[in-house]
Design a protein around this motif. Structure first.
Motif, PDB file in Angstrom:
ATOM      1  N   VAL A 154      36.584  51.595  35.735  1.00  0.00           N
ATOM      2  CA  VAL A 154      36.198  52.109  37.046  1.00  0.00           C
ATOM      3  C   VAL A 154      37.132  51.596  38.131  1.00  0.00           C
ATOM      4  N   PHE A 155      37.618  50.367  37.979  1.00  0.00           N
ATOM      5  CA  PHE A 155      38.456  49.763  39.009  1.00  0.00           C
ATOM      6  C   PHE A 155      39.889  50.294  38.981  1.00  0.00           C
ATOM      7  N   HIS A 156      40.219  51.111  37.983  1.00  0.00           N
ATOM      8  CA  HIS A 156      41.544  51.732  37.934  1.00  0.00           C
ATOM      9  C   HIS A 156      41.518  53.172  38.448  1.00  0.00           C
ATOM     10  N   LYS A 187      27.089  45.531  34.975  1.00  0.00           N
ATOM     11  CA  LYS A 187      27.386  46.930  35.286  1.00  0.00           C
ATOM     12  C   LYS A 187      26.752  47.348  36.611  1.00  0.00           C
ATOM     13  N   ALA A 188      25.593  46.792  36.926  1.00  0.00           N
ATOM     14  CA  ALA A 188      24.995  47.063  38.232  1.00  0.00           C
ATOM     15  C   ALA A 188      25.851  46.468  39.350  1.00  0.00           C
ATOM     16  N   LEU A 189      26.398  45.293  39.111  1.00  0.00           N
ATOM     17  CA  LEU A 189      27.297  44.692  40.101  1.00  0.00           C
ATOM     18  C   LEU A 189      28.584  45.495  40.235  1.00  0.00           C
ATOM     19  N   THR A 190      28.996  46.154  39.166  1.00  0.00           N
ATOM     20  CA  THR A 190      30.170  47.020  39.239  1.00  0.00           C
ATOM     21  C   THR A 190      29.937  48.165  40.207  1.00  0.00           C
ATOM     22  N   VAL A 191      28.740  48.714  40.216  1.00  0.00           N
ATOM     23  CA  VAL A 191      28.398  49.772  41.172  1.00  0.00           C
ATOM     24  C   VAL A 191      28.488  49.235  42.594  1.00  0.00           C
ATOM     25  N   VAL A 192      27.982  48.033  42.795  1.00  0.00           N
ATOM     26  CA  VAL A 192      28.034  47.436  44.135  1.00  0.00           C
ATOM     27  C   VAL A 192      29.483  47.216  44.557  1.00  0.00           C
ATOM     28  N   ALA A 193      30.309  46.703  43.639  1.00  0.00           N
ATOM     29  CA  ALA A 193      31.715  46.472  43.961  1.00  0.00           C
ATOM     30  C   ALA A 193      32.440  47.780  44.257  1.00  0.00           C
ATOM     31  N   SER A 194      32.131  48.830  43.505  1.00  0.00           N
ATOM     32  CA  SER A 194      32.769  50.134  43.758  1.00  0.00           C
ATOM     33  C   SER A 194      32.364  50.701  45.112  1.00  0.00           C
ATOM     34  N   VAL A 195      31.098  50.552  45.478  1.00  0.00           N
ATOM     35  CA  VAL A 195      30.643  51.004  46.797  1.00  0.00           C
ATOM     36  C   VAL A 195      31.367  50.237  47.894  1.00  0.00           C
ATOM     37  N   PHE A 196      31.585  48.935  47.676  1.00  0.00           N
ATOM     38  CA  PHE A 196      32.294  48.125  48.668  1.00  0.00           C
ATOM     39  C   PHE A 196      33.750  48.589  48.815  1.00  0.00           C
ATOM     40  N   VAL A 197      34.399  48.906  47.693  1.00  0.00           N
ATOM     41  CA  VAL A 197      35.783  49.377  47.744  1.00  0.00           C
ATOM     42  C   VAL A 197      35.867  50.717  48.468  1.00  0.00           C
ATOM     43  N   LEU A 198      34.946  51.626  48.179  1.00  0.00           N
ATOM     44  CA  LEU A 198      34.944  52.918  48.865  1.00  0.00           C
ATOM     45  C   LEU A 198      34.654  52.760  50.349  1.00  0.00           C
ATOM     46  N   HIS A 199      33.824  51.807  50.687  1.00  0.00           N
ATOM     47  CA  HIS A 199      33.548  51.538  52.103  1.00  0.00           C
ATOM     48  C   HIS A 199      34.805  51.048  52.813  1.00  0.00           C
ATOM     49  N   LEU A 200      35.565  50.184  52.157  1.00  0.00           N
ATOM     50  CA  LEU A 200      36.809  49.716  52.753  1.00  0.00           C
ATOM     51  C   LEU A 200      37.830  50.847  52.865  1.00  0.00           C
ATOM     52  N   SER A 243      43.776  43.308  56.209  1.00  0.00           N
ATOM     53  CA  SER A 243      45.182  43.707  56.254  1.00  0.00           C
ATOM     54  C   SER A 243      46.065  42.513  56.579  1.00  0.00           C
ATOM     55  N   ARG A 244      45.663  41.714  57.565  1.00  0.00           N
ATOM     56  CA  ARG A 244      46.446  40.529  57.909  1.00  0.00           C
ATOM     57  C   ARG A 244      46.467  39.526  56.754  1.00  0.00           C
ATOM     58  N   TYR A 245      45.314  39.359  56.095  1.00  0.00           N
ATOM     59  CA  TYR A 245      45.258  38.378  55.009  1.00  0.00           C
ATOM     60  C   TYR A 245      46.142  38.781  53.834  1.00  0.00           C
ATOM     61  N   PHE A 246      46.051  40.036  53.418  1.00  0.00           N
ATOM     62  CA  PHE A 246      46.831  40.470  52.262  1.00  0.00           C
ATOM     63  C   PHE A 246      48.311  40.587  52.592  1.00  0.00           C
ATOM     64  N   ILE A 276      42.363  44.914  46.236  1.00  0.00           N
ATOM     65  CA  ILE A 276      40.965  44.491  46.095  1.00  0.00           C
ATOM     66  C   ILE A 276      40.368  45.070  44.818  1.00  0.00           C
ATOM     67  N   ASP A 277      40.707  46.318  44.499  1.00  0.00           N
ATOM     68  CA  ASP A 277      40.250  46.925  43.252  1.00  0.00           C
ATOM     69  C   ASP A 277      40.749  46.143  42.038  1.00  0.00           C
ATOM     70  N   HIS A 278      42.029  45.780  42.056  1.00  0.00           N
ATOM     71  CA  HIS A 278      42.595  44.999  40.948  1.00  0.00           C
ATOM     72  C   HIS A 278      41.969  43.613  40.866  1.00  0.00           C
ATOM     73  N   LEU A 279      41.651  43.033  42.017  1.00  0.00           N
ATOM     74  CA  LEU A 279      40.998  41.726  42.013  1.00  0.00           C
ATOM     75  C   LEU A 279      39.625  41.805  41.360  1.00  0.00           C
ATOM     76  N   PHE A 280      38.859  42.844  41.697  1.00  0.00           N
ATOM     77  CA  PHE A 280      37.561  43.034  41.048  1.00  0.00           C
ATOM     78  C   PHE A 280      37.725  43.253  39.543  1.00  0.00           C
ATOM     79  N   PHE A 281      38.761  43.989  39.157  1.00  0.00           N
ATOM     80  CA  PHE A 281      39.003  44.226  37.729  1.00  0.00           C
ATOM     81  C   PHE A 281      39.243  42.915  36.990  1.00  0.00           C
ATOM     82  N   VAL A 282      40.064  42.049  37.558  1.00  0.00           N
ATOM     83  CA  VAL A 282      40.366  40.769  36.907  1.00  0.00           C
ATOM     84  C   VAL A 282      39.121  39.895  36.836  1.00  0.00           C
ATOM     85  N   VAL A 283      38.357  39.855  37.923  1.00  0.00           N
ATOM     86  CA  VAL A 283      37.157  39.002  37.942  1.00  0.00           C
ATOM     87  C   VAL A 283      36.137  39.484  36.915  1.00  0.00           C
ATOM     88  N   PHE A 284      35.885  40.781  36.886  1.00  0.00           N
ATOM     89  CA  PHE A 284      34.900  41.315  35.936  1.00  0.00           C
ATOM     90  C   PHE A 284      35.405  41.220  34.504  1.00  0.00           C
TER      91      PHE A 284
END
Length: 401
Positions: A246-248, A299-312, A326-329, A375-383
């Motif tokens: 999902v994160f790809h 998997k439920a947390l994956t849905v939450v993370a995906s919603v957060f990515v779409l919100h960003l 943006s400044r941080y990255f 951020i998507d790749h970071l979530f992928f690595v963490v999960f």
């Protein structure tokens, strides 16, 4: 006259070659002289009885009721002094069968029987009496015995089930039970589709200050795990891999949430069918059940993370979260030749919107899609690390004995 001579010769010949008793008469006379409840040895003597069990089939091991249903026979051998006959005098008859209620039988009870109070002499076959006084008795029946089940390592578990025989009337000083060699046999054993007998052992014990003897026949059962690996473990691993994919999926494709929710629903439906395979025991919780629930939460947390990515991804250029990320990255990660990299369509639209705002920084607008992708790749690595750590810990706990 000739007939009378033949009759005289016949009278003299018959007593020399025939007898009025048969082996069954000899055995019956012996049984009538002793009561079936009386020990067949004299007072002060010890009767030695050898015991053997032959397992025919394991019908079922019910984890919920913690009961083992099996078919087996117990084989007993002992010797009766004073009960012999010469086979040559009785047309080579070497053995006879006696009704079970006429002869003394071992007074053993199956202590861990569930369906009935396990008296072995119920509905048993008649004992066989041999010409040398040896008695053989087969106690065959379908047994339902209690078996303490530990499903912690399901489906890689093994169970210890036993048959516990104990003296009920006679004392250990009157009757001594010994194990035949071998004590447990599998001559006509039929394999069970779910359980495999890995090992067997025997031991004896004495209870009530040594008055009564207890014989323990133990079976170590190992669950056949191939079915559960193919039906449960492999599909769960595939769904976990799809969950990470999902994160790809790019946020601008519009398919990110569709894939995420589809994987979650597929896992929920499959988990419902898997629960019917899991043993419903509360005193020992299966680690596999804990692992499946942890994967469902992940998997439920994956849905939450995906919603957060779409919100960003769809955040306003003037939002504080977007500007801070943006400044941080931009300071934490080096993006070489960023100015020469063609902007995606979403970035171009954001850049056009930023021109309308005098306070917007075009550099941050150009880098924003890369920030969301990071951020998507970071979530992928963490999960991925969480899935690998939990799966490795689960399988190590299952396989370690």
């Amino acid at each position: 006259m000739e007939t009378a001579v033949w009759m005289i010769l016949f009278i003299h010949i018959v007593p020399g070659h025939f007898t009025s008793k048969t082996p069954i008469d000899i055995v019956f006379d012996y049984c009538k002289s002793r009561h079936p409840l009386q020990s067949p040895v004299y007072e002060g003597a010890v009767l030695n009885v050898s015991v053997n069990i032959n397992i025919l089939h394991l019908d079922n091991l019910d984890e919920t009721k913690q009961a083992l249903t099996s078919t087996a026979w117990f084989y007993f051998v002992w010797n009766l002094k004073g009960l012999t006959w010469n086979e040559t005098e009785f047309q080579n008859i070497s053995r006879v069968m006696v009704p079970a209620d006429m002869l003394w039988l071992p007074d053993l009870m199956l202590l861990n029987a569930i369906d009935k109070f396990g008296h072995l002499s119920e509905d048993s076959f008649p004992p066989h009496v041999w010409s040398n006084g040896t008695v053989e008795w087969y106690a065959t029946k379908r047994h339902v015995t209690s078996c303490k089940v530990d499903v912690t390592r399901f489906p890689f578990d093994q169970q210890h089930c036993s048959f516990r025989l104990a003296q009920w009337v006679s004392f250990s000083s009157e009757v001594n039970y010994t194990f035949n060699d071998p004590p447990i046999t599998f001559r006509a054993y039929e394999e069970n589709g779910e359980w495999e007998i890995r090992k067997s052992s025997v031991q004896d014990d004495y209870i009530y200050e040594g008055k009564y003897q207890v014989l323990i026949f133990e079976l170590i059962l190992v669950r056949r795990r191939e079915y559960y690996i193919l039906a449960v473990v492999v599909p769960m691993s595939i769904l976990s891999g799809l969950n990470l994919m999902v994160f790809h999926v790019p946020p601008e494709s519009g398919e990110k949430m569709s894939l995420c929710v589809s994987v979650l629903l597929a896992y929920a439906v499959y988990l419902t069918s898997i629960n019917s395979l899991l043993p419903s025991v509360s005193d020992h919780v299966a680690l596999f059940s804990v692992y499946l629930n942890c994967m469902f939460v992940l998997k439920a947390l994956t849905v939450v993370a995906s919603v957060f990515v779409l919100h960003l991804h769809s955040a306003s250029p003037n939002s504080a979260v977007r500007q801070r990320l943006s400044r941080y990255f931009s300071s934490a990660f080096t993006l070489p030749n960023q100015a020469h990299v063609p902007l995606p369509k979403s970035a171009s639209q954001d850049l056009q919107m930023s021109h309308q705002d005098k306070d917007a920084d075009p550099l941050y607008e150009k880098r924003w899609p890369c920030v969301v992708q990071s951020i998507d790749h970071l979530f992928f690595v963490v999960f991925l690390l969480i899935v690998l750590a939990s799966s490795s810990g689960f399988f190590c706990a299952m396989l370690v004995t």
